[in-house]
Design a protein around this motif. Sequence first.
Motif, PDB file in Angstrom:
ATOM      1  N   TYR A  72       0.830  -1.208   0.000  1.00 12.27           N
ATOM      2  CA  TYR A  72       0.000   0.000   0.000  1.00 12.27           C
ATOM      3  C   TYR A  72       0.869   1.264   0.000  1.00 12.27           C
ATOM      4  O   TYR A  72       0.567   2.236  -0.685  1.00 12.27           O
ATOM      5  CB  TYR A  72      -0.958   0.027   1.184  1.00 12.27           C
ATOM      6  CG  TYR A  72      -2.141  -0.899   1.053  1.00 12.27           C
ATOM      7  CD1 TYR A  72      -2.738  -1.134  -0.180  1.00 12.27           C
ATOM      8  CD2 TYR A  72      -2.677  -1.527   2.163  1.00 12.27           C
ATOM      9  CE1 TYR A  72      -3.827  -1.988  -0.302  1.00 12.27           C
ATOM     10  CE2 TYR A  72      -3.770  -2.380   2.056  1.00 12.27           C
ATOM     11  CZ  TYR A  72      -4.332  -2.607   0.812  1.00 12.27           C
ATOM     12  OH  TYR A  72      -5.410  -3.442   0.702  1.00 12.27           O
ATOM     13  N   THR A  76       1.000   4.047  -2.838  1.00 14.17           N
ATOM     14  CA  THR A  76       0.800   5.461  -2.546  1.00 14.17           C
ATOM     15  C   THR A  76       1.879   6.304  -3.220  1.00 14.17           C
ATOM     16  O   THR A  76       1.589   7.316  -3.850  1.00 14.17           O
ATOM     17  CB  THR A  76       0.801   5.708  -1.020  1.00 14.17           C
ATOM     18  OG1 THR A  76      -0.360   5.095  -0.465  1.00 14.17           O
ATOM     19  CG2 THR A  76       0.798   7.190  -0.682  1.00 14.17           C
ATOM     20  N   ASN A  83      -2.568   6.967   1.171  1.00 17.96           N
ATOM     21  CA  ASN A  83      -2.346   5.718   1.884  1.00 17.96           C
ATOM     22  C   ASN A  83      -3.548   5.348   2.732  1.00 17.96           C
ATOM     23  O   ASN A  83      -3.931   4.181   2.806  1.00 17.96           O
ATOM     24  CB  ASN A  83      -1.079   5.822   2.734  1.00 17.96           C
ATOM     25  CG  ASN A  83      -0.638   4.482   3.271  1.00 17.96           C
ATOM     26  OD1 ASN A  83      -0.803   4.215   4.448  1.00 17.96           O
ATOM     27  ND2 ASN A  83      -0.097   3.649   2.410  1.00 17.96           N
ATOM     28  N   LEU A  86      -6.166   3.694   0.644  1.00 14.85           N
ATOM     29  CA  LEU A  86      -5.807   2.312   0.299  1.00 14.85           C
ATOM     30  C   LEU A  86      -5.952   1.388   1.507  1.00 14.85           C
ATOM     31  O   LEU A  86      -6.510   0.295   1.398  1.00 14.85           O
ATOM     32  CB  LEU A  86      -4.373   2.253  -0.240  1.00 14.85           C
ATOM     33  CG  LEU A  86      -4.132   2.966  -1.557  1.00 14.85           C
ATOM     34  CD1 LEU A  86      -2.646   2.921  -1.917  1.00 14.85           C
ATOM     35  CD2 LEU A  86      -4.963   2.359  -2.675  1.00 14.85           C
ATOM     36  N   TYR A  97      -7.291   2.969  -8.451  1.00 13.43           N
ATOM     37  CA  TYR A  97      -6.359   1.964  -7.928  1.00 13.43           C
ATOM     38  C   TYR A  97      -6.232   0.788  -8.896  1.00 13.43           C
ATOM     39  O   TYR A  97      -5.139   0.309  -9.163  1.00 13.43           O
ATOM     40  CB  TYR A  97      -6.812   1.494  -6.546  1.00 13.43           C
ATOM     41  CG  TYR A  97      -5.778   0.640  -5.844  1.00 13.43           C
ATOM     42  CD1 TYR A  97      -4.464   1.054  -5.745  1.00 13.43           C
ATOM     43  CD2 TYR A  97      -6.130  -0.571  -5.255  1.00 13.43           C
ATOM     44  CE1 TYR A  97      -3.506   0.283  -5.086  1.00 13.43           C
ATOM     45  CE2 TYR A  97      -5.189  -1.351  -4.602  1.00 13.43           C
ATOM     46  CZ  TYR A  97      -3.878  -0.916  -4.523  1.00 13.43           C
ATOM     47  OH  TYR A  97      -2.934  -1.680  -3.880  1.00 13.43           O
TER      48      TYR A  97
END
Length: 188
Positions: A72, A76, A83, A86, A97
């Motif tokens: 993640y 990012t 972050n 996610l 994403y």
Amino acid sequence: TANQAKYFIPTGFPELDKIITGIDRRNENMVIAARSGVGKSWVVLKCAVAALEQGLRVGLYSGEMSEMKVGYRFDTLTSNISNGSLMHGNDNVQNDYKKHIDSLPTKYKGCFKVLTPTMIGGPAGVTALRAFIEKENLDVLFVDQHSLLEDDRKARNPVEKAANISRDLKNLQVMKKIPIIAVSQQNR
């Protein structure tokens, strides 16, 4: 310049590269030390992404974070998706994403490999890091939490343990002729 790229890997921080030229491709053994909670893991991951952007085979040993959490953070840095979105599964970023994940194979010439204690049944020592370098044919290794590595020599004294790990990491760097960059928490 072309020679600079031949001998150095950008850190991902242009201001730092201007001062130190980058990470020496064959002779770098660096430890970044700071107190907890100031972003050491983010710094080392940003450096890893910069190496990946150069088409290198990049390895990261994470002594604390899971593969998912490392992933993640990587996403990012490479997608500009927050972050928090996610980590918490924000539905608003789902399409962006997916596009990002689908673009990864064509976006980077190199590869990014992660090793965690869970993957090897406990904390890594330098012997495990050597096996990781050899198995993945790494061009550069990043270590998130030098202070969480195991001493393969099994010293009990904390100072001796830290000295053994540091010495063994430097020997590994010299033997493999790849840069090893680690972060360490000051209070450990």
